[in-house]
Design a protein around this motif. Structure first.
Motif, mmCIF file in Angstrom:
data_model
loop_
_atom_site.group_PDB
_atom_site.id
_atom_site.type_symbol
_atom_site.label_atom_id
_atom_site.label_comp_id
_atom_site.label_asym_id
_atom_site.label_seq_id
_atom_site.Cartn_x
_atom_site.Cartn_y
_atom_site.Cartn_z
ATOM 1 N N LYS A 9 1.977 6.169 0.451
ATOM 2 C CA LYS A 9 2.523 6.964 1.589
ATOM 3 C C LYS A 9 2.563 7.005 2.772
ATOM 4 O O LYS A 9 3.121 5.659 4.310
ATOM 5 N N THR A 10 1.248 6.931 3.172
ATOM 6 C CA THR A 10 0.266 6.958 4.296
ATOM 7 C C THR A 10 0.731 5.163 4.907
ATOM 8 O O THR A 10 0.758 5.488 6.021
ATOM 9 N N ASP A 18 5.697 13.719 8.575
ATOM 10 C CA ASP A 18 4.961 13.366 6.977
ATOM 11 C C ASP A 18 4.495 14.548 6.244
ATOM 12 O O ASP A 18 4.649 15.945 7.371
ATOM 13 N N GLU A 19 4.710 14.835 5.193
ATOM 14 C CA GLU A 19 4.385 16.850 4.464
ATOM 15 C C GLU A 19 5.508 17.064 5.538
ATOM 16 O O GLU A 19 5.997 18.151 5.238
HETATM 17 MG MG MG Z 1 0.478 11.492 1.830
#
Ligand code: MG
Ligand code: ADP
Length: 430
Positions: free
Chosen positions: A54-55, A160-161
């Motif tokens: 995902k990053t 993110d997250e």
């Molecule tokens: Mg990640």
């Protein structure tokens, strides 16, 4: 499904070059679904288990956009063109490192901000201008309030997250940031989360432009390369059982999860005394030291890492061979996060859980959440006879009293000499 190669995406040459340098050829499943959307400028709320790329998805999207689009009118050095918000310092550092790799052949300036260290240094870096700003909510807001940067010319925002932001109580901070961005249809927003729960989607619909909801895989949400097992065990058997298994599998890079940080010291100390090179990653350990412990672990100088959920969220170290749930997590999602530390990016790994009388109650929830039962292993009582500690004075890296204890062990003999009270010694007469 057709698996795309990066070379088919017509990315800018400088970006394609870094992707080649990293050795990525094919898109991962998440990337395969998300990138066609995000590269065309669509807002996306993406769910994917850990280690699925995902990053790189959001970083490639950002680099592609910044390299192919003019900045907004009126943009100055004070306006980061892209902003990435992540819940923990470790995660910010990791995203920063990935961004440096992907941006290696560009002139884009990347700046990371997070609490605990280098306040002035991080502040001064804004003077040189920032293209991509990556940070934890606290520091981002702090510097924003000090007018180090402005958000009203930002072109891409990444959260993110996102589910973790709620857990850690950052949601007010996130809304503060989101409200200062250009209007939702004048910038792109990407959101990633382990779960797209109701509260996460509510945030997404409120601040995003009709986001496309994507899920990389249906059904089984744990990584497929992980072999799971479970031992039912008494509390007092957990240390011997752990040491037995560490020896049996000759574990070279293992993570051991505990539920409460105070138990971490106890477990780590025992492991050190039985000759393992072990570090602790908990919120109590100072930031500089945590970063050092993490890099020592990545480089193999430390063999084992004892960690809590908060301290380990989102971090990734390649080639973690074994994950131990020394305590079964109380939250089913954390089970997935923990065991996701191994078998990243298509490799394989082993996840072993201990169900003791104190934490076994989480098991039904976990098994319902992962949609399968964890195979139970049985063992011979004899294996719990692990012998005496090989190094009874050893301490673990990151332990609170480590420095003092190590010093004491070093100077012990001098110490004794200094404290000797000669007058108590009967004078020997020759
Ligand atoms: Mg990640
Ligand atoms: P996530 O954020 O989904 O947990 P990461 O983005 O941290 O996962 O990626 C996990 C690992 O996979 C990283 O080491 C990353 O370099 C690697 N990776 C990402 N995309 C690819 C790809 N397309 N091919 C090979 N490896 C990849």
């Amino acid at each position: 499904m057709h698996i795309t190669h990066f070379s088919e995406l017509n990315l800018p040459e400088s970006l394609q070059q870094s992707i080649d340098d990293l050795g990525y050829t094919e898109l991962t499943a998440v990337q395969n679904i998300a990138l066609p959307l995000t590269l065309s400028g669509k807002d996306v709320a993406g769910q994917g288990r850990t280690g699925t790329g995902k990053t790189a998805t959001f970083l490639i999207t950002i680099f592609n956009h910044l390299l192919t689009t003019e900045a907004k009118k009126g943009r100055t050095l004070k306006h980061p063109r892209a902003v990435i918000i992540a819940p923990t310092r470790e995660l910010v550092i990791q995203i920063g490192q990935d961004a440096l790799k992907l941006g290696k052949h560009t002139n884009l300036r990347i700046h990371t901000v997070f609490g605990g260290v280098d306040y002035e240094k991080q502040r001064k870096a804004f003077d040189e201008g920032v293209d991509i700003l990556i940070g934890t909510p606290g520091r981002l807001i702090d510097y924003h309030k000090k007018h180090c940067y402005q958000l009203n010319r930002t072109e891409i925002m990444v959260l993110d997250e996102a589910d973790r932001m709620f857990d850690l109580g950052f949601i007010k901070d996130i809304r503060f940031m989101l409200r200062r961005l250009p209007k939702y249809h004048e910038r792109q927003a990407l959101l990633f989360s382990a779960t797209l729960s109701h509260r996460v989607m509510e945030l997404a619909y409120e601040h995003m432009n009709n986001p496309e909801k994507i899920q990389a895989e249906e059904g089984d949400i744990t990584a497929s390369g992980i072999t799971e097992s479970l031992y039912h065990t008494g509390m007092e058997e957990k240390i011997p059982l752990l040491i037995h298994l560490l020896r049996k599998y000759n574990v070279s890079r293992g993570m051991i999860f505990i539920n409460e940080k105070r138990d971490g010291e106890k477990v780590a100390r025992q492991l050190a005394r039985y000759g393992f090179k072990v570090g602790i990653l908990s919120g109590d350990v100072r930031q500089k030291k945590r970063m050092r412990i993490l890099s020592d672990f990545s480089e193999g100088k430390l063999q084992l890492l004892v960690a809590t959920d908060v301290a380990s969220r989102g971090i990734h170290v390649d080639h973690v061979s074994h994950v131990f749930n020394y305590d079964l997590p109380e939250d089913a999602e954390n089970y997935v996060h923990r065991i996701g530390r191994t078998a990243r990016a298509g490799s394989t790994g082993v996840a072993i859980s201990f169900a003791c009388e104190r934490f076994c109650f989480g098991l039904p929830d976990i098994e319902a959440y992962i949609k399968h039962s964890i195979p139970v292993e049985y063992l011979d009582e004899d294996v719990l006879d692990i012998g005496a500690p090989t190094d009874p004075k050893a301490t673990a890296d990151g332990m609170k009293h480590e420095d003092r204890a190590a010093k004491y062990a070093e100077n012990k003999d001098d110490h004794k000499k200094q404290n000797r009270k000669p007058r108590r010694r009967p004078a020997k007469k020759s």
